[in-house]
Design a protein around this motif. Structure first.
Motif, short mmCIF file in Angstrom:
data_model
loop_
_atom_site.label_atom_id
_atom_site.label_comp_id
_atom_site.label_asym_id
_atom_site.label_seq_id
_atom_site.Cartn_x
_atom_site.Cartn_y
_atom_site.Cartn_z
N GLY A 232 0.78 -1.23 0.00
CA GLY A 232 0.00 0.00 0.00
C GLY A 232 0.80 1.27 0.00
O GLY A 232 0.26 2.36 0.15
N ALA A 233 2.13 1.16 -0.15
CA ALA A 233 2.93 2.39 -0.23
C ALA A 233 2.77 2.98 -1.63
O ALA A 233 2.61 2.25 -2.60
CB ALA A 233 4.39 2.06 0.04
N PRO A 234 2.81 4.32 -1.72
CA PRO A 234 2.61 4.96 -3.04
C PRO A 234 3.88 4.87 -3.88
O PRO A 234 4.53 5.87 -4.16
CB PRO A 234 2.28 6.40 -2.66
N VAL A 235 4.30 3.65 -4.23
CA VAL A 235 5.51 3.51 -5.05
C VAL A 235 5.24 2.73 -6.31
O VAL A 235 4.32 1.92 -6.38
CB VAL A 235 6.64 2.78 -4.28
N GLU A 236 6.07 2.98 -7.30
CA GLU A 236 6.03 2.19 -8.52
C GLU A 236 7.40 1.60 -8.77
O GLU A 236 8.41 2.19 -8.41
CB GLU A 236 5.66 3.09 -9.70
N MET A 237 7.40 0.41 -9.36
CA MET A 237 8.68 -0.23 -9.67
C MET A 237 9.13 0.18 -11.06
O MET A 237 8.33 0.23 -11.99
CB MET A 237 8.54 -1.74 -9.61
N VAL B 329 3.37 5.42 18.69
CA VAL B 329 2.32 5.46 17.66
C VAL B 329 2.78 4.73 16.41
O VAL B 329 2.05 3.89 15.86
CB VAL B 329 1.94 6.92 17.35
N THR B 330 4.00 5.00 15.94
CA THR B 330 4.44 4.36 14.69
C THR B 330 4.46 2.86 14.84
O THR B 330 4.25 2.14 13.87
CB THR B 330 5.85 4.82 14.29
N SER B 331 4.71 2.38 16.05
CA SER B 331 4.77 0.93 16.20
C SER B 331 3.37 0.32 16.17
O SER B 331 3.23 -0.88 16.04
CB SER B 331 5.46 0.57 17.52
N TYR B 338 1.19 7.08 6.12
CA TYR B 338 0.09 6.98 5.16
C TYR B 338 -1.17 6.41 5.75
O TYR B 338 -2.27 6.84 5.49
CB TYR B 338 0.51 6.13 3.95
N SER B 339 -0.97 5.35 6.53
CA SER B 339 -2.16 4.70 7.07
C SER B 339 -2.04 4.59 8.57
O SER B 339 -1.12 3.96 9.08
CB SER B 339 -2.30 3.30 6.45
N PHE B 340 -3.00 5.21 9.26
CA PHE B 340 -2.96 5.21 10.72
C PHE B 340 -3.87 4.15 11.32
O PHE B 340 -4.30 4.27 12.45
CB PHE B 340 -3.29 6.60 11.27
#
Ligand code: ATP
Ligand code: MG
Lengths: 330, 572, 369
Positions: A232-237, B329-331, B338-340
């Protein structure tokens, strides 16, 4: 006093090597999340084996293995770049062994000697991760090639692994030098260095940094790029159009492995069908034919990679790394 | 003075009459020998190994100072020296200044929440140094929460990041020293200054500052040493900037270039050793500062100053809480930033084999606490109470470890315990070696604590015992230990907490099966698995806090029990 | 105390140095059984060192320590059978009074019953029955002192060693405890060696005093001996008060000269005429006023100061340029009788039988204690 004696006793007990009940010490450079997957299978298939594992980046694990040559700790080297295996072999650190099922391994993927000093398991290749969110914010075009990475717009936006520690880093540098020849390749690397924000220790970190949005472009390898995208990260390969560098990873038995039988059992498993099926979840190609390619990767990698001369890579490794360090390690 | 000079002394033979060997003397001799052997094997000999290796090339040929020449001639590597020096100096100035005002507010005003501020400021002690680097990336990084919110990128990678993160990390260490120094003020001096009509500023400059001069210097040295020997923070947040500690790491872990690692190590020893030596000198002077007639100072009453200082402390405390909050929080969220979505998946630690590193760390810390406490206390006892010609050298050897940067110690242990054919090889790759390295790395402070508490005891306890035929170990067990129990518990806690968070020596010594939590944080961050690194950090901090609480409870019990014999001070 | 019995403690030619500092030179001494001996001397003279050598807590460079005839030089402290009380008492703060006293008994594998009995006995002996369960910090200095004494005596040692046991106490308590310790020692008949730098303490408590200076035993003798027949200028000055006159020996044996004045003194081994010697006389031995008129060794002194000291008054008498001022003690009655007032000149006589001769050539600056 009695307590002192007790504590000393405890210390001594811990100093004793644990009773060697089928213990095997494995040094590996495979990705941690894959290892978890593989180890589940190992524990089920070989329940009598107590696998003690040290996982470091390719360069680091190799350096450590070499440094321990007089007091060798590892029984097995598993999934370490073939380039490094050539170095180990020449240093006399490996013991030739033909694991069960060797005949299934394609000839390209093994040491030519018989029995072979090392046997390959997989191939992976360099790939870029490109963070689209940052791109939008900073108005960065998507790079398509190695050449693109030197464009001034990407100043301080690129990260790649340090070839000294990372196999991914070395295969990329080696491939560039093979393709562009010296000194042309170095000129390119000089230009690339100008855009480089950082050289990371591990090969997957650049892509993860790009995924986290810390950097716009990370030079890593194909699997981690795909994984970040899937997570789900906004990355492209991006597979560079000049051709990706690639590397083979291989296994070997170490010279005078302390736990020889267990080591061999592990090595047998490491090229079994079960293992190959697991490897094939993560790699563009595995050494036994007939396993599927992971979704999102090219079906035929020979179309996207630049051919690698492993002997050249191995023979020139020390020199290239020294030169690289001199130029870019500040 | 009459004529009892060297001439006359020379006429008396030097050897003293020997007492018959009895069990006590044999045991004492054996313990002393054991302690000396320990110090030689785990401090002296490994250090010499580092020195020696720095004079060899990678093939083992003696090449004199060629490595050093190469070190200073390689601009890339040599830059690490200047980088280290200036980053450490900057962090030192910043930390000590911030901590001084904070300490001043805690000790010299009656502002509310002082206890809370004090506790919060201690938090960074419970985390490995690199955790602060990771937190800073989350907050100030290119995609950090603050950067995203404000659009302002401070460019955290590099010197700036190192300095700020180190300031957080070192804050409690400086604060402890400065609070102690400021608490020891003599009110009579302030009365005198007021009587002479000195302005506030003048009083501050002529009374307050000179009064804490040694405390300030001590704080400076401690912070400087901590920063210059720390590698966790530069590793995480240094970007392209290389400092000496990361240089050793790169040379050794990255390239296994041991001789260059040894060379940088020896150079790194120099500033640490100087800071150590000067600090010892300063400490010696400090004793005379507050006379027994000193009157404790009643905190000042200015309302404005109090309000300003309250805001100041609140800001710093909020920042510290913020840092740990971010880690927490990050853990717990799927993908920062991006997603919480809440998730516990980062606590599964699949990639490092689950909770083994944490359990290893707890085991190592517990063993370090037990073995270290015994060794430091018994060692101090042997040095203090069994006077021999060896006492002086043993004392020096016991306080030496504080001047050895952890990385240098780790490297020294590789040389010593991974040498071909050495019988010490069995220790290589064991948890015991990690315990031993922690024990040595953190030996000095407990040893000095134990020495101080032993010196406060009557020197004749053992003589009384001996006169009645009670062996010394019985007196040790029945009298010395019970009296020193609060110190002993403190020593155990010190060892435990430090062993939980230490990275520098351990990073060279972990082996398959002996992974440690702090090293796991480093490796996970290295691999880009920062959320998992944060999760592991949370667990390290959490277990540290729990253990601290346990020790606090233990200490309270002990105090209550010993109150009977300490409540009424004796007049004798 | 029969002649053929070996002394309880015998020291033979003990020497001890700490690095270049010589603490003891050639010290020999015999202490009879049941005797109370004091080591007396100024600070740093080696008293404690000698005591600790007897105890085996310090080891001598040269010499032999015997106890009841047996050479114990090579025995560790635990095998020498003595009890010791230190200046600091060194009571165990974490143990109650009873446990402190029982400490030495517990090591001797005695039954609990026996131990309790002995502890009770000792508590009675030092009058601390009421404080059995207290901790040392809850006791006064004098009480602590007595606990230390009881603890040292509990295992019934053959020898009791005391290192300045009273110096940490205030004057009143000190006086009371002097009596108590002495009485206790008499009652138990235990051989005792006590270190002190307080001459009064040693004079009142000791059977014999060992005066020490700079690592040397200057004189051993009963308190009366030491006071009346000090063998050296140092002893004379350290124990009690003594006036010193620097003179030169005269050709006539038994005579010396102070400037133009000839003085007869006690008989002493003859020395060549012109040799500088020191004469000493105690303040109370100087005859003042009419009694001096037709005595020997007559001189005149002008009263330069009076110091009221209770039972008597000390006069400071100027003799002119030829000699330092003399000090002279007069009882209240005598004072009025001679009419001593500041500025008045008085006739004095230095009794020849009180004038002691010391061979010390030049007296050091600080002479009297
Ligand atoms: N452990 C030691 N190391 C070095 N010198 C010592 C030591 N113990 C004693 N001395 C020295 O030996 C000399 C005699 O010391 P000692 O303690 O016997 O004196 P003392 O007569 O008991 O004096 P005081 O009345 O002050 O207790 C002194 O000069 C002292 O400084
Ligand atoms: Mg003394």
């Amino acid at each position: 006093m009695r307590r002192l004696a007790f504590s000393l006793l405890v210390l001594v007990l811990f100093a004793m090597p644990a009773a060697a009940k089928d213990t095997v010490v494995v040094y590996t450079a495979l990705e941690p999340e894959q290892i978890t997957d593989y180890m589940k299978a190992v524990n089920k298939t070989l329940p009598n084996l107590d696998v003690k594992m040290l996982r470091l980046s390719t360069g680091d694990i190799s350096a450590r293995f070499m440094a321990e040559k007089d007091n060798m700790q590892a029984d097995v080297v598993w999934g370490v770049a073939a380039t490094n295996m050539l170095v180990f072999k020449n240093a006399g650190l490996l013991e030739a062994y033909a694991p069960k099922g060797l005949e299934r391994v394609q000839p390209l993927f093994r040491d030519k000697a018989n029995p072979p000093a090392w046997v390959g398991i997989d191939i992976y290749m360099s790939a870029f991760c490109f963070n689209t969110e940052i791109a939008k914010k900073k108005n960065l075009p998507k790079p398509a090639s190695w050449a693109d990475l030197t464009k001034p717009v990407y100043k301080n936006e690129v990260v790649m692994p340090n070839p000294n520690s990372s196999g991914t880093g070395y295969l990329s540098v080696a491939s560039i030098l093979q393709r562009m020849k010296e000194p042309g390749g170095w000129k390119y690397l000089d230009a690339l260095d100008k855009n480089m924000a950082e050289y990371t220790k591990s090969g997957s970190k650049p892509c993860k940094d790009a995924a986290a949005g810390e950097r716009a472009i990370g030079v890593s390898f194909e699997y981690v790029a795909m994984k970040m995208k899937k997570d789900g990260a906004p990355v492209e390969m991006v597979l560079p159009k000049e051709g990706s560098g690639y590397e083979m990873e291989a296994n070997a038995l170490t010279r005078k492995a302390k736990n020889n039988a267990a080591a061999k059992a592990f090595l047998d498993w490491a090229i079994s069908d079960e293992a190959m099926r697991l490897y094939s979840k993560y790699f563009a190609a595995v050494s036994v034919a007939g396993f599927p390619v992971p979704e999102g990767l090219p079906k035929d990698i020979s179309k996207v990679v630049y051919p690698n001369d492993f002997d050249w890579s191995a023979k020139n490794r020390d020199r290239i790394l020294a030169e690289w360090q001199k130029r870019y390690q500040k | 003075m009459p004529a009892i000079g060297p001439v006359e002394a020379a006429r008396i033979p030097t050897p003293v009459v020997r007492h018959r060997l009895d069990g006590e003397r044999v045991l004492r001799g054996a313990l002393l020998t054991g302690f000396a052997l320990f110090l030689w094997l785990f401090v002296g000999y490994p250090l010499l190994q580092v020195l020696w290796r720095s004079l060899l090339d990678n093939e083992g040929q003696f090449i004199g100072v060629a490595n050093y020449v190469r070190y200073v001639r390689t601009p890339a590597i040599a830059a690490s020296i200047t980088n280290s020096l200036w980053v450490s100096t900057a962090a030192m100035v910043l930390t000590v200044t911030l901590a001084f005002v904070y300490a001043y507010a805690l000790t010299r005003t009656r502002m509310p929440w002082r206890g809370f501020f004090r506790v919060v400021a201690m938090l960074p002690i419970f985390a490995p140094s690199l955790v602060h680097g990771i937190a800073f990336v989350y907050v100030f990084g290119n995609n950090g929460i603050l950067t995203r919110q404000t659009g302002l990128n401070v460019g955290i990678y590099g010197a700036k990041g190192i300095i700020f993160a180190e300031t957080f990390y070192c804050f409690p260490h400086a604060l402890l020293i400065l609070v102690a120094a400021l608490s020891a003020a003599d009110a009579r001096l302030y009365d005198a200054a007021a009587a002479l009509g000195a302005s506030r500023l003048r009083t501050f400059l002529t009374v307050t500052l000179p009064g804490v001069k040694y405390g300030l210097m001590s704080a400076c040295f401690v912070v400087f040493t901590l920063v210059i020997t720390d590698f966790g923070i530069p590793k995480v947040i240094g970007g392209k900037m290389s400092v000496m500690a990361t240089e050793i790491y790169n040379q050794v872990i990255g390239q296994q270039n041991f001789t260059m690692g040894a060379t940088v190590s020896v150079v790194l020893l120099i500033p640490a050793a100087i800071a150590f030596a000067v600090d010892r000198l300063v400490q010696r002077r400090q004793y005379s500062l507050v006379t027994s007639a000193a009157q404790p100072l009643a905190p000042g009453r200015s309302r404005l100053a109090r309000a300003l200082l309250f805001v100041y402390c609140a800001t710093i405390a909020a920042a510290i809480v913020g840092v740990y909050g971010v880690i927490g929080v990050t853990s717990l969220v799927a993908r920062w930033p991006y997603s919480f979505a809440f998730t516990l998946k980062h606590y599964r630690f699949d990639t490092i084999g689950g909770y083994t590193p944490l359990l290893n760390s707890l085991e190592v810390a517990a063993l370090t606490a037990v073995a270290g406490t015994v060794l430091a206390f018994v060692g101090a006892y042997l040095v203090e109470k069994c006077r021999t010609i060896a006492s002086g050298p043993l004392y020096v050897a016991s306080i030496l470890p504080v001047a050895i940067p952890g990385m240098v110690l780790g490297l020294a242990y590789i040389f010593t315990f991974n040498a071909p054919g050495s019988p010490l090889n069995r220790l290589y790759g064991t948890l015991a070696l990690l315990v031993l390295s922690n024990l040595v790395h953190y030996f000095t402070v407990p040893f000095l604590t134990a020495t101080t508490s032993l010196r406060q005891m009557d020197a004749e306890f053992e003589s009384v015992g001996a006169s009645m035929g009670v062996p010394f170990w019985k007196t040790f067990w029945r009298v010395t230990v019970p009296i020193a129990l609060p110190s002993i518990v403190g020593i155990g806690m010190y060892f435990f907490l430090n062993a939980m968070v230490t990275l520098s020596a351990a990073v060279f010594l972990v082996a398959p099966g002996t992974e440690l939590a702090a090293v796991a944080v480093l490796l996970m961050d290295d691999a880009g698995d920062t959320a998992q690194a944060a999760a592991m950090s949370v667990l390290i901090i959490g277990s540290g806090l729990l253990v601290r609480l346990g020790f606090w409870w233990l200490l309270r019990g002990i105090t209550r029990r010993t109150q009977a014999w300490t409540a009424t001070p004796s007049e004798g | 105390m029969t002649a053929h019995r070996s002394p309880a403690v015998a020291l033979e030619r003990i020497a001890k140095k700490f690095g270049h500092v010589v603490a003891l030179r050639d010290a020999s001494l015999a202490v009879a059984e049941g005797e109370f001996v004091c080591f007396l001397g100024p600070s740093g003279c080696g008293k404690t060192t000698l005591l600790r050598i007897i105890a085996g807590l310090e080891r001598q460079n040269v010499g032999v320590v015997r106890m009841a005839g047996r050479d114990v030089s090579h025995l560790p402290p635990s095998e020498r059978n003595y009890g010791i009380v230190f200046q600091s008492y060194a009571l165990f703060p974490n143990l109650t009074v009873a446990r402190n006293i029982a400490y030495g008994l517990e090591a001797r594998r005695k039954s609990r019953h026996e131990i309790d009995g002995r502890v009770a006995e000792l508590l009675d002996l030092v009058h601390l029955r009421a404080h059995t369960q207290r901790y040392p910090a809850q006791l006064s200095g004098g009480e602590q002192q007595r606990v230390a004494l009881a603890r040292a005596l509990a295992p019934s040692p053959a020898l009791l060693l005391l290192d300045e046991p009273l110096s940490a106490l205030d004057a009143r308590v000190r006086l009371a405890l002097r009596q108590e310790i002495k009485a206790l020692q008499r009652r138990l008949g235990i051989t005792t060696i006590m270190v002190t730098h307080d001459q009064e303490e040693s004079l009142t408590m000791a059977d014999r005093i060992v005066v020490m200076n700079h690592g040397v035993i200057e004189q051993i003798g009963t308190p009366v001996d030491i006071y009346t027949e000090p063998r050296s200028r140092f002893v004379a000055g350290f124990v009690g008060h003594m006036n010193f006159l620097s003179v030169v020996a005269d050709a006539r044996p038994g005579w010396s000269r102070l400037g133009a004045l000839a003085l007869r003194h006690r008989a002493a081994p003859p020395v060549p005429a012109g040799t500088p010697v020191t004469l000493g006389i105690r303040p109370e031995e100087i005859i003042v006023g009419s009694g001096a008129r037709d005595a020997e060794n007559r001189i005149v002194g002008r009263v330069a100061g009076l110091q009221f000291l209770g039972a008597f008054t000390r006069l400071r008498l100027d003799l002119g340029d030829s000699a330092p001022p003399l000090e002279c003690d007069l009882a209240m009655g005598a004072l009025a009788e001679v009419g001593a007032k500041e500025g008045v000149e008085l006739p004095l006589a230095l009794r020849a039988d009180a004038l002691r001769v010391f061979r010390d050539p030049t007296p050091p600056a600080a002479s009297d204690a």
